[in-house]
Motif scaffolding. Structure first.
Motif, PDB file in Angstrom:
ATOM      1  N   MET A  40      58.396 145.234  21.117  1.00  0.00           N
ATOM      2  CA  MET A  40      57.510 146.181  20.435  1.00  0.00           C
ATOM      3  C   MET A  40      58.292 147.284  19.744  1.00  0.00           C
ATOM      4  SD  MET A  40      54.467 145.141  20.508  1.00  0.00           S
ATOM      5  CE  MET A  40      55.155 143.487  20.405  1.00  0.00           C
ATOM      6  N   ILE A  41      59.405 147.695  20.330  1.00  0.00           N
ATOM      7  CA  ILE A  41      60.249 148.684  19.654  1.00  0.00           C
ATOM      8  C   ILE A  41      60.791 148.103  18.345  1.00  0.00           C
ATOM      9  CG2 ILE A  41      62.417 149.961  19.815  1.00  0.00           C
ATOM     10  CD1 ILE A  41      61.910 150.312  22.769  1.00  0.00           C
ATOM     11  N   SER A  42      61.225 146.834  18.393  1.00  0.00           N
ATOM     12  CA  SER A  42      61.753 146.191  17.187  1.00  0.00           C
ATOM     13  C   SER A  42      60.659 146.015  16.143  1.00  0.00           C
ATOM     14  CB  SER A  42      62.366 144.838  17.553  1.00  0.00           C
ATOM     15  OG  SER A  42      63.404 144.983  18.498  1.00  0.00           O
ATOM     16  N   PHE A  43      59.466 145.585  16.580  1.00  0.00           N
ATOM     17  CA  PHE A  43      58.354 145.404  15.653  1.00  0.00           C
ATOM     18  C   PHE A  43      57.977 146.730  14.987  1.00  0.00           C
ATOM     19  CE2 PHE A  43      56.548 141.231  17.344  1.00  0.00           C
ATOM     20  CZ  PHE A  43      56.816 140.571  16.167  1.00  0.00           C
ATOM     21  N   THR A  44      57.905 147.779  15.785  1.00  0.00           N
ATOM     22  CA  THR A  44      57.523 149.087  15.246  1.00  0.00           C
ATOM     23  C   THR A  44      58.547 149.570  14.223  1.00  0.00           C
ATOM     24  OG1 THR A  44      56.446 149.636  17.342  1.00  0.00           O
ATOM     25  CG2 THR A  44      56.913 151.449  15.849  1.00  0.00           C
ATOM     26  N   ALA A  45      59.826 149.405  14.537  1.00  0.00           N
ATOM     27  CA  ALA A  45      60.873 149.811  13.594  1.00  0.00           C
ATOM     28  C   ALA A  45      60.801 148.991  12.310  1.00  0.00           C
ATOM     29  CB  ALA A  45      62.246 149.656  14.246  1.00  0.00           C
ATOM     30  N   LEU A  46      60.491 147.691  12.433  1.00  0.00           N
ATOM     31  CA  LEU A  46      60.401 146.838  11.252  1.00  0.00           C
ATOM     32  C   LEU A  46      59.228 147.251  10.366  1.00  0.00           C
ATOM     33  CD1 LEU A  46      61.326 144.382   9.642  1.00  0.00           C
ATOM     34  CD2 LEU A  46      59.885 142.954  11.133  1.00  0.00           C
ATOM     35  N   VAL A  47      58.068 147.480  10.974  1.00  0.00           N
ATOM     36  CA  VAL A  47      56.891 147.884  10.197  1.00  0.00           C
ATOM     37  C   VAL A  47      57.136 149.231   9.536  1.00  0.00           C
ATOM     38  CG1 VAL A  47      54.477 148.605  10.390  1.00  0.00           C
ATOM     39  CG2 VAL A  47      55.255 146.535  11.530  1.00  0.00           C
ATOM     40  N   PHE A  48      57.743 150.150  10.255  1.00  0.00           N
ATOM     41  CA  PHE A  48      58.036 151.462   9.677  1.00  0.00           C
ATOM     42  C   PHE A  48      58.999 151.324   8.500  1.00  0.00           C
ATOM     43  CE2 PHE A  48      60.381 155.492   9.498  1.00  0.00           C
ATOM     44  CZ  PHE A  48      59.319 156.376   9.391  1.00  0.00           C
ATOM     45  N   SER A  49      60.002 150.467   8.625  1.00  0.00           N
ATOM     46  CA  SER A  49      60.966 150.277   7.537  1.00  0.00           C
ATOM     47  C   SER A  49      60.296 149.663   6.313  1.00  0.00           C
ATOM     48  CB  SER A  49      62.120 149.381   8.010  1.00  0.00           C
ATOM     49  OG  SER A  49      62.787 149.959   9.113  1.00  0.00           O
ATOM     50  N   ILE A  50      59.449 148.650   6.521  1.00  0.00           N
ATOM     51  CA  ILE A  50      58.751 148.025   5.397  1.00  0.00           C
ATOM     52  C   ILE A  50      57.853 149.032   4.707  1.00  0.00           C
ATOM     53  CG2 ILE A  50      57.057 146.265   4.769  1.00  0.00           C
ATOM     54  CD1 ILE A  50      58.157 144.536   7.010  1.00  0.00           C
ATOM     55  N   THR A  51      57.171 149.861   5.490  1.00  0.00           N
ATOM     56  CA  THR A  51      56.272 150.859   4.907  1.00  0.00           C
ATOM     57  C   THR A  51      57.042 151.881   4.078  1.00  0.00           C
ATOM     58  OG1 THR A  51      54.778 150.591   6.796  1.00  0.00           O
ATOM     59  CG2 THR A  51      54.488 152.547   5.429  1.00  0.00           C
ATOM     60  N   VAL A  52      58.193 152.314   4.594  1.00  0.00           N
ATOM     61  CA  VAL A  52      59.008 153.285   3.854  1.00  0.00           C
ATOM     62  C   VAL A  52      59.503 152.680   2.542  1.00  0.00           C
ATOM     63  CG1 VAL A  52      61.169 154.578   3.884  1.00  0.00           C
ATOM     64  CG2 VAL A  52      59.674 154.609   5.880  1.00  0.00           C
ATOM     65  N   VAL A  53      59.929 151.428   2.571  1.00  0.00           N
ATOM     66  CA  VAL A  53      60.372 150.769   1.347  1.00  0.00           C
ATOM     67  C   VAL A  53      59.225 150.659   0.349  1.00  0.00           C
ATOM     68  CG1 VAL A  53      61.211 148.597   0.392  1.00  0.00           C
ATOM     69  CG2 VAL A  53      62.243 149.514   2.462  1.00  0.00           C
ATOM     70  N   ALA A  54      58.039 150.323   0.847  1.00  0.00           N
ATOM     71  CA  ALA A  54      56.870 150.235  -0.037  1.00  0.00           C
ATOM     72  C   ALA A  54      56.563 151.584  -0.677  1.00  0.00           C
ATOM     73  CB  ALA A  54      55.658 149.722   0.744  1.00  0.00           C
ATOM     74  N   LEU A  55      56.678 152.646   0.102  1.00  0.00           N
ATOM     75  CA  LEU A  55      56.431 153.980  -0.437  1.00  0.00           C
ATOM     76  C   LEU A  55      57.467 154.346  -1.501  1.00  0.00           C
ATOM     77  CD1 LEU A  55      55.532 155.947   2.829  1.00  0.00           C
ATOM     78  CD2 LEU A  55      53.964 155.132   1.071  1.00  0.00           C
ATOM     79  N   GLN A  56      58.713 154.005  -1.248  1.00  0.00           N
ATOM     80  CA  GLN A  56      59.758 154.311  -2.222  1.00  0.00           C
ATOM     81  C   GLN A  56      59.547 153.549  -3.529  1.00  0.00           C
ATOM     82  OE1 GLN A  56      63.270 153.321   0.009  1.00  0.00           O
ATOM     83  NE2 GLN A  56      63.542 155.389   0.806  1.00  0.00           N
ATOM     84  N   LEU A  57      59.186 152.273  -3.428  1.00  0.00           N
ATOM     85  CA  LEU A  57      58.948 151.482  -4.634  1.00  0.00           C
ATOM     86  C   LEU A  57      57.745 152.005  -5.413  1.00  0.00           C
ATOM     87  CD1 LEU A  57      59.588 147.853  -3.312  1.00  0.00           C
ATOM     88  CD2 LEU A  57      61.027 149.181  -4.861  1.00  0.00           C
ATOM     89  N   ALA A  58      56.675 152.332  -4.694  1.00  0.00           N
ATOM     90  CA  ALA A  58      55.479 152.846  -5.372  1.00  0.00           C
ATOM     91  C   ALA A  58      55.759 154.177  -6.046  1.00  0.00           C
ATOM     92  CB  ALA A  58      54.338 152.989  -4.368  1.00  0.00           C
ATOM     93  N   SER A  59      56.534 155.033  -5.381  1.00  0.00           N
ATOM     94  CA  SER A  59      56.838 156.340  -5.951  1.00  0.00           C
ATOM     95  C   SER A  59      57.705 156.232  -7.196  1.00  0.00           C
ATOM     96  CB  SER A  59      57.527 157.209  -4.897  1.00  0.00           C
ATOM     97  OG  SER A  59      57.912 158.448  -5.430  1.00  0.00           O
ATOM     98  N   SER A  60      58.694 155.355  -7.160  1.00  0.00           N
ATOM     99  CA  SER A  60      59.622 155.258  -8.291  1.00  0.00           C
ATOM    100  C   SER A  60      59.062 154.447  -9.452  1.00  0.00           C
ATOM    101  CB  SER A  60      60.946 154.633  -7.822  1.00  0.00           C
ATOM    102  OG  SER A  60      60.722 153.323  -7.320  1.00  0.00           O
ATOM    103  N   GLN A  61      58.265 153.414  -9.158  1.00  0.00           N
ATOM    104  CA  GLN A  61      57.804 152.534 -10.220  1.00  0.00           C
ATOM    105  C   GLN A  61      56.461 152.952 -10.799  1.00  0.00           C
ATOM    106  OE1 GLN A  61      58.025 148.444  -9.151  1.00  0.00           O
ATOM    107  NE2 GLN A  61      57.336 147.695 -11.145  1.00  0.00           N
ATOM    108  N   TYR A  62      55.590 153.555  -9.989  1.00  0.00           N
ATOM    109  CA  TYR A  62      54.256 153.902 -10.467  1.00  0.00           C
ATOM    110  C   TYR A  62      54.113 155.416 -10.630  1.00  0.00           C
ATOM    111  CZ  TYR A  62      53.626 149.124  -8.819  1.00  0.00           C
ATOM    112  OH  TYR A  62      53.766 147.784  -8.601  1.00  0.00           O
ATOM    113  N   SER A  63      53.975 156.115  -9.516  1.00  0.00           N
ATOM    114  CA  SER A  63      53.836 157.576  -9.563  1.00  0.00           C
ATOM    115  C   SER A  63      53.918 158.112  -8.139  1.00  0.00           C
ATOM    116  CB  SER A  63      52.495 157.968 -10.187  1.00  0.00           C
ATOM    117  OG  SER A  63      52.243 159.343 -10.005  1.00  0.00           O
TER     118      SER A  63
END
Length: 367
Positions: A40-63
Protein backbone atom coordinates in the motif's frame (compact mmCIF):
# COMPACT_ATOMS: atom_id res chain seq x y z
CA UNK A 1 -8.05 3.01 12.16
CA UNK A 2 -11.27 3.13 14.17
CA UNK A 3 -12.69 0.16 12.27
CA UNK A 4 -9.53 -1.88 12.75
CA UNK A 5 -9.37 -1.06 16.46
CA UNK A 6 -13.05 -1.89 16.91
CA UNK A 7 -12.83 -5.25 15.16
CA UNK A 8 -9.71 -6.20 17.10
CA UNK A 9 -11.39 -5.37 20.40
CA UNK A 10 -14.50 -7.37 19.48
CA UNK A 11 -12.49 -10.43 18.49
CA UNK A 12 -9.70 -10.46 21.07
CA UNK A 13 -11.09 -8.71 24.13
CA UNK A 14 -14.76 -9.63 23.94
CA UNK A 15 -14.26 -13.11 22.50
CA UNK A 16 -16.23 -12.67 19.31
CA UNK A 17 -16.53 -16.21 17.87
CA UNK A 18 -15.07 -15.80 14.39
CA UNK A 19 -13.00 -18.76 13.20
CA UNK A 20 -12.00 -20.46 9.99
CA UNK A 21 -12.03 -17.42 7.73
CA UNK A 22 -8.27 -17.21 7.23
CA UNK A 23 -6.71 -20.16 9.05
CA UNK A 24 -3.11 -19.13 9.65
CA UNK A 25 -0.73 -18.85 12.53
CA UNK A 26 0.55 -15.59 13.99
CA UNK A 27 3.70 -15.76 11.87
CA UNK A 28 1.66 -16.08 8.67
CA UNK A 29 -0.65 -13.27 9.76
CA UNK A 30 2.30 -10.98 10.45
CA UNK A 31 3.81 -11.79 7.05
CA UNK A 32 0.49 -11.15 5.34
CA UNK A 33 -0.07 -7.80 7.04
CA UNK A 34 3.53 -6.69 6.48
CA UNK A 35 3.14 -7.43 2.77
CA UNK A 36 -0.11 -5.45 2.65
CA UNK A 37 1.48 -2.47 4.40
CA UNK A 38 4.49 -2.48 2.07
CA UNK A 39 2.32 -2.81 -1.04
CA UNK A 40 0.00 0.00 0.00
CA UNK A 41 2.90 2.36 0.61
CA UNK A 42 4.20 1.58 -2.89
CA UNK A 43 0.74 1.97 -4.44
CA UNK A 44 0.17 5.29 -2.70
CA UNK A 45 3.55 6.63 -3.83
CA UNK A 46 2.85 5.49 -7.40
CA UNK A 47 -0.59 7.14 -7.53
CA UNK A 48 0.80 10.33 -6.04
CA UNK A 49 3.62 10.38 -8.61
CA UNK A 50 1.23 9.83 -11.53
CA UNK A 51 -1.04 12.58 -10.25
CA UNK A 52 1.85 15.03 -9.91
CA UNK A 53 3.01 14.27 -13.46
CA UNK A 54 -0.54 14.78 -14.73
CA UNK A 55 -0.71 18.13 -12.97
CA UNK A 56 2.62 19.22 -14.43
CA UNK A 57 1.58 18.26 -17.96
CA UNK A 58 -1.79 19.99 -17.66
CA UNK A 59 -0.19 23.14 -16.27
CA UNK A 60 2.49 23.39 -18.94
CA UNK A 61 0.47 22.30 -21.97
CA UNK A 62 -2.98 23.77 -21.25
CA UNK A 63 -3.13 26.33 -18.44
CA UNK A 64 -2.22 26.53 -14.73
CA UNK A 65 -5.85 27.44 -14.09
CA UNK A 66 -7.08 23.97 -15.10
CA UNK A 67 -5.31 22.37 -12.12
CA UNK A 68 -8.42 22.90 -10.01
CA UNK A 69 -10.20 20.35 -12.23
CA UNK A 70 -7.66 17.68 -11.26
CA UNK A 71 -7.40 18.64 -7.61
CA UNK A 72 -11.19 18.37 -7.19
CA UNK A 73 -11.47 15.06 -9.04
CA UNK A 74 -13.32 12.56 -6.83
CA UNK A 75 -11.68 9.47 -8.33
CA UNK A 76 -8.18 10.70 -7.50
CA UNK A 77 -9.27 11.57 -3.97
CA UNK A 78 -11.05 8.23 -3.51
CA UNK A 79 -8.03 6.29 -4.81
CA UNK A 80 -5.60 7.91 -2.41
CA UNK A 81 -8.11 7.56 0.43
CA UNK A 82 -8.63 3.84 -0.25
CA UNK A 83 -4.88 3.12 -0.27
CA UNK A 84 -4.23 5.09 2.91
CA UNK A 85 -7.21 3.45 4.65
CA UNK A 86 -5.95 -0.03 3.71
CA UNK A 87 -2.48 0.82 4.95
CA UNK A 88 -3.72 2.17 8.28
CA UNK A 89 -6.16 -0.73 8.78
CA UNK A 90 -3.43 -3.34 8.21
CA UNK A 91 -1.00 -1.48 10.48
CA UNK A 92 -3.49 -1.38 13.36
CA UNK A 93 -4.37 -5.06 12.94
CA UNK A 94 -0.66 -5.95 12.88
CA UNK A 95 -0.19 -4.11 16.16
CA UNK A 96 -3.15 -6.02 17.67
CA UNK A 97 -1.82 -9.50 16.83
CA UNK A 98 -1.23 -11.62 19.94
CA UNK A 99 2.34 -12.46 20.88
CA UNK A 100 1.48 -16.02 21.98
CA UNK A 101 0.95 -18.55 19.19
CA UNK A 102 -1.80 -20.23 21.20
CA UNK A 103 -3.99 -17.14 21.48
CA UNK A 104 -6.88 -16.41 19.15
CA UNK A 105 -6.11 -14.53 15.92
CA UNK A 106 -8.28 -11.60 14.80
CA UNK A 107 -9.41 -13.54 11.72
CA UNK A 108 -12.25 -11.19 10.84
CA UNK A 109 -9.85 -8.26 10.83
CA UNK A 110 -7.48 -10.24 8.62
CA UNK A 111 -10.33 -11.00 6.23
CA UNK A 112 -11.28 -7.32 6.07
CA UNK A 113 -7.64 -6.47 5.34
CA UNK A 114 -7.68 -8.86 2.40
CA UNK A 115 -10.98 -7.41 1.19
CA UNK A 116 -9.47 -3.92 1.31
CA UNK A 117 -6.51 -5.16 -0.74
CA UNK A 118 -8.86 -6.51 -3.40
CA UNK A 119 -10.80 -3.25 -3.37
CA UNK A 120 -7.57 -1.27 -3.69
CA UNK A 121 -6.53 -3.35 -6.69
CA UNK A 122 -9.83 -2.64 -8.45
CA UNK A 123 -9.62 1.05 -7.58
CA UNK A 124 -6.06 1.24 -8.95
CA UNK A 125 -7.09 -0.32 -12.28
CA UNK A 126 -9.97 2.14 -12.58
CA UNK A 127 -7.67 5.01 -11.60
CA UNK A 128 -5.30 4.22 -14.48
CA UNK A 129 -8.21 4.32 -16.92
CA UNK A 130 -9.62 7.49 -15.36
CA UNK A 131 -6.39 9.49 -15.29
CA UNK A 132 -5.75 8.81 -18.98
CA UNK A 133 -9.30 9.94 -19.74
CA UNK A 134 -9.23 13.22 -17.86
CA UNK A 135 -5.82 14.10 -19.31
CA UNK A 136 -7.33 14.38 -22.80
CA UNK A 137 -7.78 17.99 -23.83
CA UNK A 138 -11.30 17.34 -25.09
CA UNK A 139 -12.29 16.13 -21.63
CA UNK A 140 -10.69 19.14 -19.93
CA UNK A 141 -12.46 21.59 -22.23
CA UNK A 142 -15.80 19.81 -21.81
CA UNK A 143 -15.40 19.85 -18.02
CA UNK A 144 -14.70 23.61 -18.07
CA UNK A 145 -17.76 24.16 -20.24
CA UNK A 146 -20.02 22.08 -18.01
CA UNK A 147 -18.81 23.88 -14.91
CA UNK A 148 -19.34 27.30 -16.51
CA UNK A 149 -22.83 26.35 -17.68
CA UNK A 150 -23.78 25.47 -14.12
CA UNK A 151 -22.54 28.88 -12.96
CA UNK A 152 -24.49 30.64 -15.71
CA UNK A 153 -27.69 28.78 -14.90
CA UNK A 154 -27.35 29.65 -11.21
CA UNK A 155 -26.49 33.32 -11.50
CA UNK A 156 -27.72 34.66 -14.85
CA UNK A 157 -31.52 35.01 -15.15
CA UNK A 158 -33.25 34.10 -18.39
CA UNK A 159 -35.73 36.98 -18.19
CA UNK A 160 -34.81 40.57 -18.89
CA UNK A 161 -34.95 42.33 -15.53
CA UNK A 162 -33.70 45.92 -15.60
CA UNK A 163 -30.97 46.66 -13.12
CA UNK A 164 -32.13 48.95 -10.31
CA UNK A 165 -30.65 52.40 -9.96
CA UNK A 166 -29.45 53.14 -6.46
CA UNK A 167 -30.40 56.72 -5.72
CA UNK A 168 -28.57 58.88 -3.25
CA UNK A 169 -24.96 59.72 -2.78
CA UNK A 170 -22.34 57.39 -1.38
CA UNK A 171 -22.25 58.08 2.36
CA UNK A 172 -19.59 55.50 3.24
CA UNK A 173 -17.02 53.37 1.45
CA UNK A 174 -15.94 50.03 2.93
CA UNK A 175 -12.38 49.23 1.79
CA UNK A 176 -11.02 45.80 0.97
CA UNK A 177 -9.15 44.32 3.95
CA UNK A 178 -6.45 42.78 1.76
CA UNK A 179 -5.46 41.94 -1.81
CA UNK A 180 -6.95 39.03 -3.72
CA UNK A 181 -9.68 37.83 -6.04
CA UNK A 182 -13.35 38.23 -5.18
CA UNK A 183 -14.60 34.65 -5.05
CA UNK A 184 -17.99 34.91 -3.35
CA UNK A 185 -20.57 37.56 -2.44
CA UNK A 186 -22.95 36.63 0.38
CA UNK A 187 -26.06 38.60 -0.57
CA UNK A 188 -28.10 37.34 2.36
CA UNK A 189 -25.55 38.55 4.93
CA UNK A 190 -25.18 41.92 3.22
CA UNK A 191 -28.96 42.33 3.07
CA UNK A 192 -29.27 41.73 6.82
CA UNK A 193 -26.60 44.35 7.46
CA UNK A 194 -28.31 46.80 5.12
CA UNK A 195 -31.62 46.43 6.96
CA UNK A 196 -29.94 46.69 10.37
CA UNK A 197 -28.08 49.88 9.46
CA UNK A 198 -30.83 51.41 7.26
CA UNK A 199 -28.80 51.59 4.07
CA UNK A 200 -28.37 50.17 0.59
CA UNK A 201 -25.15 48.31 -0.25
CA UNK A 202 -23.53 48.15 -3.68
CA UNK A 203 -20.71 45.67 -4.21
CA UNK A 204 -18.07 47.46 -6.28
CA UNK A 205 -16.02 44.57 -7.76
CA UNK A 206 -17.53 41.63 -9.60
CA UNK A 207 -16.71 37.98 -8.78
CA UNK A 208 -13.35 37.25 -10.37
CA UNK A 209 -12.05 40.81 -10.08
CA UNK A 210 -8.76 41.42 -8.31
CA UNK A 211 -8.84 44.02 -5.55
CA UNK A 212 -5.95 45.63 -3.74
CA UNK A 213 -5.89 46.39 -0.06
CA UNK A 214 -7.82 49.58 0.68
CA UNK A 215 -9.65 49.65 -2.66
CA UNK A 216 -13.44 50.28 -2.51
CA UNK A 217 -15.23 47.03 -1.76
CA UNK A 218 -18.72 48.25 -0.78
CA UNK A 219 -20.46 51.54 -1.38
CA UNK A 220 -23.04 52.50 1.23
CA UNK A 221 -26.07 54.48 0.04
CA UNK A 222 -28.87 55.87 2.22
CA UNK A 223 -32.10 53.90 2.28
CA UNK A 224 -35.31 55.71 1.26
CA UNK A 225 -36.75 57.84 4.08
CA UNK A 226 -34.21 56.59 6.61
CA UNK A 227 -30.98 58.01 7.95
CA UNK A 228 -28.25 55.37 7.64
CA UNK A 229 -26.15 54.37 10.60
CA UNK A 230 -22.37 53.96 10.27
CA UNK A 231 -21.68 50.46 8.97
CA UNK A 232 -18.88 48.59 10.82
CA UNK A 233 -16.29 47.66 8.21
CA UNK A 234 -15.24 44.50 10.04
CA UNK A 235 -18.78 43.15 9.73
CA UNK A 236 -19.38 44.32 6.19
CA UNK A 237 -16.25 42.72 4.70
CA UNK A 238 -17.51 39.28 5.82
CA UNK A 239 -20.08 39.47 3.04
CA UNK A 240 -17.40 39.47 0.33
CA UNK A 241 -14.91 36.60 0.27
CA UNK A 242 -11.45 37.41 -1.07
CA UNK A 243 -9.16 34.52 -2.01
CA UNK A 244 -5.78 33.90 -3.56
CA UNK A 245 -7.18 32.50 -6.83
CA UNK A 246 -10.33 32.60 -8.90
CA UNK A 247 -12.99 29.95 -8.38
CA UNK A 248 -15.95 28.94 -10.56
CA UNK A 249 -18.59 29.32 -7.86
CA UNK A 250 -19.92 32.78 -8.85
CA UNK A 251 -17.24 33.76 -11.36
CA UNK A 252 -18.62 33.25 -14.88
CA UNK A 253 -15.53 34.74 -16.46
CA UNK A 254 -13.26 32.11 -14.91
CA UNK A 255 -14.41 29.50 -17.43
CA UNK A 256 -13.86 31.89 -20.33
CA UNK A 257 -10.40 32.71 -19.02
CA UNK A 258 -9.47 29.01 -18.92
CA UNK A 259 -10.73 28.42 -22.46
CA UNK A 260 -8.86 31.48 -23.73
CA UNK A 261 -5.66 30.32 -22.04
CA UNK A 262 -5.96 26.88 -23.65
CA UNK A 263 -6.59 28.40 -27.08
CA UNK A 264 -3.74 30.89 -26.84
CA UNK A 265 -1.27 28.29 -25.60
CA UNK A 266 -2.32 25.88 -28.34
CA UNK A 267 -1.72 28.62 -30.93
CA UNK A 268 1.72 29.48 -29.58
CA UNK A 269 4.72 28.61 -31.81
CA UNK A 270 5.87 26.05 -29.23
CA UNK A 271 2.74 23.91 -29.65
CA UNK A 272 1.02 25.09 -32.85
CA UNK A 273 -2.00 22.88 -32.10
CA UNK A 274 -4.75 24.53 -34.11
CA UNK A 275 -7.26 21.71 -33.49
CA UNK A 276 -7.09 22.22 -29.72
CA UNK A 277 -7.59 25.96 -30.17
CA UNK A 278 -10.60 25.32 -32.39
CA UNK A 279 -12.12 23.01 -29.77
CA UNK A 280 -11.67 25.63 -27.05
CA UNK A 281 -13.31 28.33 -29.19
CA UNK A 282 -16.18 25.99 -30.04
CA UNK A 283 -16.87 25.39 -26.34
CA UNK A 284 -16.70 29.13 -25.69
CA UNK A 285 -19.12 29.68 -28.58
CA UNK A 286 -21.76 27.58 -26.83
CA UNK A 287 -21.30 29.56 -23.61
CA UNK A 288 -21.39 32.91 -25.41
CA UNK A 289 -24.57 31.86 -27.22
CA UNK A 290 -26.19 30.94 -23.92
CA UNK A 291 -25.26 34.31 -22.41
CA UNK A 292 -26.29 36.24 -25.54
CA UNK A 293 -29.93 35.29 -24.93
CA UNK A 294 -29.83 36.51 -21.32
CA UNK A 295 -29.38 40.01 -19.91
CA UNK A 296 -26.25 41.08 -18.10
CA UNK A 297 -26.88 39.87 -14.54
CA UNK A 298 -27.38 42.24 -11.66
CA UNK A 299 -27.86 40.22 -8.48
CA UNK A 300 -30.29 42.15 -6.33
CA UNK A 301 -31.88 41.62 -2.92
CA UNK A 302 -35.12 43.49 -2.20
CA UNK A 303 -37.36 43.84 0.83
CA UNK A 304 -40.99 42.76 0.71
CA UNK A 305 -42.00 46.30 -0.29
CA UNK A 306 -39.55 46.31 -3.22
CA UNK A 307 -36.83 48.38 -1.56
CA UNK A 308 -33.41 47.48 -2.94
CA UNK A 309 -30.97 46.45 -0.21
CA UNK A 310 -28.01 44.91 -2.05
CA UNK A 311 -26.76 44.96 -5.61
CA UNK A 312 -23.85 42.92 -6.94
CA UNK A 313 -22.85 42.82 -10.61
CA UNK A 314 -21.17 40.35 -12.91
CA UNK A 315 -18.98 41.19 -15.87
CA UNK A 316 -20.69 42.59 -18.94
CA UNK A 317 -21.23 40.48 -22.05
CA UNK A 318 -18.74 42.66 -23.94
CA UNK A 319 -16.00 41.49 -21.56
CA UNK A 320 -16.64 37.82 -22.33
CA UNK A 321 -16.59 38.57 -26.05
CA UNK A 322 -13.30 40.39 -25.69
CA UNK A 323 -11.71 37.45 -23.87
CA UNK A 324 -12.61 34.95 -26.58
CA UNK A 325 -12.86 36.85 -29.84
CA UNK A 326 -10.40 39.71 -29.43
CA UNK A 327 -7.65 37.87 -27.56
CA UNK A 328 -7.70 34.72 -29.68
CA UNK A 329 -7.89 36.77 -32.88
CA UNK A 330 -4.86 38.79 -31.79
CA UNK A 331 -2.91 35.63 -31.00
CA UNK A 332 -3.18 33.87 -34.35
CA UNK A 333 -3.21 34.70 -38.03
CA UNK A 334 -4.33 31.19 -39.00
CA UNK A 335 -7.15 31.34 -41.58
CA UNK A 336 -8.97 28.49 -39.85
CA UNK A 337 -9.15 30.44 -36.59
CA UNK A 338 -10.18 33.64 -38.37
CA UNK A 339 -13.02 31.85 -40.17
CA UNK A 340 -14.17 30.20 -36.96
CA UNK A 341 -14.25 33.47 -35.01
CA UNK A 342 -16.14 35.16 -37.84
CA UNK A 343 -18.70 32.34 -37.84
CA UNK A 344 -19.04 32.57 -34.04
CA UNK A 345 -19.72 36.32 -34.07
CA UNK A 346 -22.15 36.01 -36.99
CA UNK A 347 -24.11 33.30 -35.20
CA UNK A 348 -24.24 35.28 -31.95
CA UNK A 349 -25.70 38.25 -33.81
CA UNK A 350 -28.69 36.14 -34.88
CA UNK A 351 -29.73 35.16 -31.34
CA UNK A 352 -28.48 37.96 -29.07
CA UNK A 353 -30.67 40.32 -27.11
CA UNK A 354 -30.74 43.89 -28.46
CA UNK A 355 -28.60 45.05 -25.53
CA UNK A 356 -25.74 42.75 -26.60
CA UNK A 357 -25.82 43.39 -30.34
CA UNK A 358 -23.66 46.56 -30.37
CA UNK A 359 -20.79 44.64 -28.75
CA UNK A 360 -21.23 41.77 -31.20
CA UNK A 361 -21.51 43.91 -34.32
CA UNK A 362 -18.32 45.79 -33.49
CA UNK A 363 -16.55 42.47 -34.04
CA UNK A 364 -18.26 41.53 -37.29
CA UNK A 365 -16.07 41.78 -40.39
CA UNK A 366 -16.53 44.86 -42.52
CA UNK A 367 -18.95 44.31 -45.43
Amino acid sequence: MLAATGLSVLELRLGLPVEGILPSGPAGARSLLSSIITAMISFTALVFSITVVALQLASSQYSPRVLRTFLQDRVIQATLGTFVATFLFAMVVLAALPADDNEQLPELSLAVSMALVLASTGVFIYYLHHITTIMRVSHIIAAIGAQTRRTIDRHVPERDEPAPVIVGEVVQVVPAPGPGFVTDVDLALLARLAREYHCVLAVVPSPGDFVVAGAPLLNVHPAPSRTPRPLPAERAVRGVTIGTERTPGQDIGFGFRQLTDIAERALSPALNDITTAVRAVQEAHELLRRLAMRPDPARVVRDADGTVRVRANHLAYDTYLAMIVDEVRATSTQPRIARLLEAVVTDLDTVALPAHRPAIRRRLPAP
